[in-house]
Design a protein around this motif. Structure first.
Motif, PDB file in Angstrom:
ATOM      1  N   TRP A 262      22.738  24.893  26.195  1.00 51.04           N
ATOM      2  CA  TRP A 262      22.825  25.271  27.652  1.00 51.04           C
ATOM      3  C   TRP A 262      24.387  24.593  28.952  1.00 51.04           C
ATOM      4  O   TRP A 262      23.836  23.160  28.440  1.00 51.04           O
ATOM      5  CB  TRP A 262      21.618  25.255  28.079  1.00 51.04           C
ATOM      6  CG  TRP A 262      21.195  26.980  27.918  1.00 51.04           C
ATOM      7  CD1 TRP A 262      20.163  26.495  26.865  1.00 51.04           C
ATOM      8  CD2 TRP A 262      20.729  28.199  28.292  1.00 51.04           C
ATOM      9  NE1 TRP A 262      19.869  27.486  25.909  1.00 51.04           N
ATOM     10  CE2 TRP A 262      19.548  28.379  27.124  1.00 51.04           C
ATOM     11  CE3 TRP A 262      21.657  29.018  29.460  1.00 51.04           C
ATOM     12  CZ2 TRP A 262      19.582  29.698  27.436  1.00 51.04           C
ATOM     13  CZ3 TRP A 262      21.167  29.861  29.081  1.00 51.04           C
ATOM     14  CH2 TRP A 262      20.189  30.916  28.307  1.00 51.04           C
ATOM     15  N   LEU A 263      25.510  24.610  29.053  1.00 55.19           N
ATOM     16  CA  LEU A 263      26.262  24.120  29.679  1.00 55.19           C
ATOM     17  C   LEU A 263      25.894  24.814  31.136  1.00 55.19           C
ATOM     18  O   LEU A 263      26.326  26.265  31.313  1.00 55.19           O
ATOM     19  CB  LEU A 263      27.881  24.340  29.533  1.00 55.19           C
ATOM     20  CG  LEU A 263      28.596  23.618  30.197  1.00 55.19           C
ATOM     21  CD1 LEU A 263      28.519  22.483  30.802  1.00 55.19           C
ATOM     22  CD2 LEU A 263      29.898  24.012  29.564  1.00 55.19           C
ATOM     23  N   PHE A 264      26.158  24.226  32.219  1.00 56.64           N
ATOM     24  CA  PHE A 264      25.810  24.422  33.269  1.00 56.64           C
ATOM     25  C   PHE A 264      27.043  24.189  34.064  1.00 56.64           C
ATOM     26  O   PHE A 264      27.609  23.225  34.046  1.00 56.64           O
ATOM     27  CB  PHE A 264      24.841  24.634  34.051  1.00 56.64           C
ATOM     28  CG  PHE A 264      23.559  25.198  33.815  1.00 56.64           C
ATOM     29  CD1 PHE A 264      22.888  25.668  35.138  1.00 56.64           C
ATOM     30  CD2 PHE A 264      22.684  24.594  32.825  1.00 56.64           C
ATOM     31  CE1 PHE A 264      22.012  26.589  34.718  1.00 56.64           C
ATOM     32  CE2 PHE A 264      21.715  25.644  32.311  1.00 56.64           C
ATOM     33  CZ  PHE A 264      21.230  26.053  33.883  1.00 56.64           C
ATOM     34  N   ALA A 265      27.519  25.176  34.918  1.00 52.02           N
ATOM     35  CA  ALA A 265      28.927  24.576  35.434  1.00 52.02           C
ATOM     36  C   ALA A 265      28.540  24.761  37.205  1.00 52.02           C
ATOM     37  O   ALA A 265      27.751  25.683  37.392  1.00 52.02           O
ATOM     38  CB  ALA A 265      30.228  25.116  35.102  1.00 52.02           C
ATOM     39  N   GLY A 266      29.528  24.518  37.887  1.00 50.49           N
ATOM     40  CA  GLY A 266      29.537  24.626  39.375  1.00 50.49           C
ATOM     41  C   GLY A 266      30.276  26.056  39.652  1.00 50.49           C
ATOM     42  O   GLY A 266      30.933  26.296  38.976  1.00 50.49           O
ATOM     43  N   PRO A 267      29.492  26.455  40.944  1.00 50.51           N
ATOM     44  CA  PRO A 267      29.801  27.559  41.609  1.00 50.51           C
ATOM     45  C   PRO A 267      31.750  27.576  41.445  1.00 50.51           C
ATOM     46  O   PRO A 267      32.348  29.128  41.459  1.00 50.51           O
ATOM     47  CB  PRO A 267      29.284  28.732  42.673  1.00 50.51           C
ATOM     48  CG  PRO A 267      28.298  27.703  42.582  1.00 50.51           C
ATOM     49  CD  PRO A 267      28.339  26.103  41.741  1.00 50.51           C
ATOM     50  N   THR A 268      32.262  27.277  41.788  1.00 55.28           N
ATOM     51  CA  THR A 268      33.388  26.924  42.024  1.00 55.28           C
ATOM     52  C   THR A 268      33.887  26.761  41.138  1.00 55.28           C
ATOM     53  O   THR A 268      35.282  26.036  40.719  1.00 55.28           O
ATOM     54  CB  THR A 268      33.759  26.470  43.432  1.00 55.28           C
ATOM     55  OG1 THR A 268      33.310  24.925  43.426  1.00 55.28           O
ATOM     56  CG2 THR A 268      33.447  26.674  44.417  1.00 55.28           C
TER      57      THR A 268
END
Length: 269
Positions: A262-268
């Motif tokens: 899994w890769l999490f990126a920021g909302p922006t």
């Protein structure tokens, strides 16, 4: 020594430029950090350079550029310049929806998948002062409880800013960094230390911090532990890169994710 005066003396605007020393410094900084926003913000870079020139007591941009090229002392000063240019705003459990997803879906899935190996590896890339890495450790402890002793859990926090990494190693935070942590949970996760809050030792046990540059360092990097992650948190980092560097970074992040990771990126981002 007032930093602005030698700076201005050295900045001879000709043809709309700030001079070759500034152009070279900007190229060095952007190439080293991937911080593409600086290409459009000469004023920001000038302000940070002025601060550093004043600190080291040099008379001009060109002399500062020469100093940066001067062995260990220059490399140490470049770290200080990078610290001026990077942003460390973070807090525990920032973007609560991400941590809800980790707690309710992603971590349980990874723990179930890795039940035979009992190994879990997570990367907090661009970790700033370490709040994100410790937040993940707290979640894992809550999910595994006493079973964590039977697991090989490793959380790697990395950042380009060595000053941030030193803060992360200390693990002492302000009330503002803990603003998302309810009062009744603070005593469980932290202990009062002066005017701050220190992360309890059990949550530091599985976390380590390394200096790593997402723009220029190698992937994978075995001696830093940058390899084979089940989860990568790379949040609010890619907003500073240009599209080409982001495409390259995405490929490199994928190269150190396990199959089904899994890769999490920021909302922006």
């Amino acid at each position: 020594l007032a930093p602005a005066r030698p700076m201005r003396a050295d900045l001879n605007r000709t043809g709309g430029t700030l001079g070759p020393a500034f152009d070279e410094l900007k190229a060095i900084v952007v190439n080293a950090t991937g911080h593409a926003r600086l290409l459009r913000r000469d004023d920001v870079l000038l302000d940070k350079l002025a601060r550093r020139i004043g600190q080291v007591g040099l008379p001009s941009l060109s002399s500062y550029l020469d100093f940066l090229k001067c062995g260990p002392s220059g490399r140490a000063e470049f770290d200080c310049l990078i610290a001026e240019l990077t942003i460390g705003e973070t807090s525990f459990f920032r973007h609560a929806e991400h941590f809800d997803a980790l707690r309710d879906h992603v971590l349980p899935a990874c723990l179930a998948r890795n039940g035979a190996s009992r190994q879990l590896r997570i990367w907090s890339a661009g970790c700033a002062n370490g709040a994100e890495a410790y937040s993940i450790a707290i979640l894992i402890h809550a999910l595994l409880g006493d079973r964590i002793a039977d697991w090989n859990v490793e959380i790697v926090g990395s950042d380009i800013n060595r000053a941030f990494l030193a803060e992360a190693e200390r693990g002492v935070y302000t009330d503002w960094a803990l603003r998302e942590v309810p009062d009744d949970q603070r005593a469980a996760f932290f202990v009062r230390q002066g005017s701050g809050w220190a992360v309890r030792g059990r949550y530091k046990h599985n976390v380590r911090f390394v200096a790593h540059n997402l723009a220029s360092d190698e992937f994978p990097c075995l001696h830093k532990g940058i390899f084979a992650f089940d989860i990568i948190m790379c949040r609010n980092v890619m907003i500073y890169f240009d599209p080409a560097n982001n495409a390259r970074l995405a490929d490199r992040l994928k190269s150190v994710l396990v199959e089904g990771g899994w890769l999490f990126a920021g909302p922006t981002d």
